[in-house]
Scaffold this active site. Structure first.
Site, PDB file in Angstrom:
ATOM      1  N   HIS A 141       0.831  -1.215   0.000  1.00  0.00           N
ATOM      2  CA  HIS A 141       0.000   0.000   0.000  1.00  0.00           C
ATOM      3  C   HIS A 141       0.860   1.257   0.000  1.00  0.00           C
ATOM      4  O   HIS A 141       0.420   2.322   0.447  1.00  0.00           O
ATOM      5  CB  HIS A 141      -0.961   0.017   1.196  1.00  0.00           C
ATOM      6  CG  HIS A 141      -1.806  -1.211   1.312  1.00  0.00           C
ATOM      7  ND1 HIS A 141      -2.993  -1.382   0.627  1.00  0.00           N
ATOM      8  CD2 HIS A 141      -1.610  -2.357   2.018  1.00  0.00           C
ATOM      9  CE1 HIS A 141      -3.500  -2.567   0.911  1.00  0.00           C
ATOM     10  NE2 HIS A 141      -2.680  -3.182   1.748  1.00  0.00           N
ATOM     11  N   SER A 262      15.465  18.999 -17.496  1.00  0.00           N
ATOM     12  CA  SER A 262      14.406  20.002 -17.509  1.00  0.00           C
ATOM     13  C   SER A 262      14.918  21.251 -18.203  1.00  0.00           C
ATOM     14  O   SER A 262      16.084  21.630 -18.047  1.00  0.00           O
ATOM     15  CB  SER A 262      13.972  20.342 -16.077  1.00  0.00           C
ATOM     16  OG  SER A 262      13.153  21.500 -16.039  1.00  0.00           O
TER      17      SER A 262
END
Length: 431
Positions: A141, A262
């Site tokens: 989870h 980037s």
């Protein structure tokens, strides 16, 4: 498929030139088969084999008039022959040629995909062995659960891809099939011996029963299998993306000299390769619906599947080939930060050993519920106060009366989670 996500070897298989060459080979093999039955003179077949040529541009020019690609093709080929041209397409219907040749082209694509899969599996096997005992945090989870090893994670990927390879081998038996049974599949104007000869020489099986077409459940199964393979890759790629998060940073895709992450942020080193694989898997999966919708053709045939397949089959095979090669390189060159893996194990104050403490108390005679009720409050307190879990355990006399220091040392020893790694690797066939 656009060139950006294509490799030349696979793209060349889906060119018009290769498609027409496959059609021509089917036509010539059919002539050879007729000759063996005594229906076409051997000398004519020899001339067809030696002289018949494909001219894609000319065939497409003729198609502007005929509005039928196979008729245009046979007329173009006939232009390269003499009187023997009359035997080209003898007794055949267009789909005898098109479907059988398509299966032959798919077979060529499958040979490349098979090599791709085998190389990827080999890389996963090596990675598993390299990091067999490299401890890292297992997460359920998205939350720290118990330690595992990076090698076990790679072994999991390895066994999944082995299953995918077996599925691929099975679907090849379904898709690498030809048919030359005539207009509605009854062999009314062509004996089964022609089909048997052509398929044997192309390395295809002959469909036991067909209509004018091969049945499209075969192609649906094929595309679905390729989609499952791509989805396994996506699953692995998503794992890399998660493990490369700044807060985790347990692995990182190789970052080449001069590479930019980037346009705005010079510090960025992004998992763009794995993100790319995720997108490619989405594209391949998207074609599964198309493949399934091609199955219910009308009666003995219609051509509603044809336009879809001309787009779908090149796209899924080219995209999978590209994805397998790119992701294999990503995994092979993956940077693994073993120190960060160990540091992340310690981030949760030792809470990951709560089950070990629970089981130790049960082994000392406590009922499971009583043991659980002793351990859980300490775990919650550790979370809330950021106090080491072991400290809280050692401060509880009702626990230390049962568990000695040596017992606790064993409970909090991460190497306990290596005990069955050898067994897992043996079961995976990695020894």
């Amino acid at each position: 498929m656009i060139e950006r996500y294509s490799r030349e070897e696979m793209s060349n298989i889906w060119t018009d030139q290769n498609r027409y060459e496959a059609w021509l080979e089917v036509e010539i093999l059919a002539c050879e088969a007729w000759s063996k039955l005594g229906d076409i003179p051997a000398e004519d077949v020899k001339k067809i084999r030696e002289n018949a040529k494909v001219d894609v541009a000319r065939a497409q020019e003729i198609e502007q008039e005929t509005r039928h690609d196979v008729v245009a093709f046979t007329r173009q080929v006939s232009e390269t022959l003499g009187e023997e041209r009359k035997w080209v397409h003898y007794g055949l219907t267009s789909t005898d040629v098109v479907d059988t040749a398509l299966s032959y082209v798919i077979k060529q694509a499958n040979e490349i995909i098979k090599k791709d899969l085998e190389r990827f599996i080999d890389v996963l096997a090596q990675k598993a062995k390299d990091y067999k005992y490299t401890l890292m945090m297992g997460r359920t989870h998205g939350v720290h659960a118990e330690p595992t090893t990076f090698g076990v994670k790679m072994a999991l990927w390895y066994t999944e891809m082995k299953r995918n390879l077996e599925r691929f081998k099975q679907v090849r038996k379904e898709i690498e099939v030809g048919k030359m049974s005539g207009a509605v599949g009854t062999f009314a104007n062509i004996p089964p011996e022609i089909e048997a000869y052509v398929c044997e020489h192309l390395g295809l099986d002959a469909a036991p029963v067909s209509t004018q077409t091969l049945q499209r459940d075969r192609h649906a199964y094929y595309v679905a299998t390729l989609a499952l393979i791509s989805t396994s890759m996506e699953k692995f790629a998503v794992e890399i993306r998660n493990l490369q998060k700044t807060e985790t940073r347990e692995v990182e895709e190789a970052f080449a000299k001069g590479q930019k992450g980037s346009s705005a942020m010079p510090h960025k080193r992004n998992p763009i390769g794995s993100e790319n694989i995720t997108g490619i898997a989405r594209v391949i999966r998207g074609y599964v619906t198309t493949a399934y919708e091609n199955v219910p053709l009308w009666h003995e045939r219609d051509i509603s599947h044809s336009s879809a397949e001309r787009i779908m089959l090149p796209d899924v095979t080219i995209a999978l080939d590209y994805g397998l090669n790119r992701f294999t390189n990503i995994v092979e060159r993956l940077t693994v930060f073993e120190d960060n893996m160990l540091a992340n194990i310690d981030k949760t104050f030792g809470l990951i050993y709560s089950q070990r403490v629970l089981l130790a108390l049960i082994n000392k005679g406590l009922a499971r519920e009583a043991a659980y009720d002793k351990v859980q409050p300490k775990a919650m307190e550790s979370w809330e106060t950021k106090t080491p879990f072991r400290t809280l355990i050692e401060e509880d006399a009702t626990i230390t009366d049962l568990l000695t220091k040596e017992d606790l040392d064993e409970c909090f020893n991460p190497k306990h989670h290596l005990n069955q790694v050898d067994t897992i690797f043996q079961r995976a066939g990695l020894e």
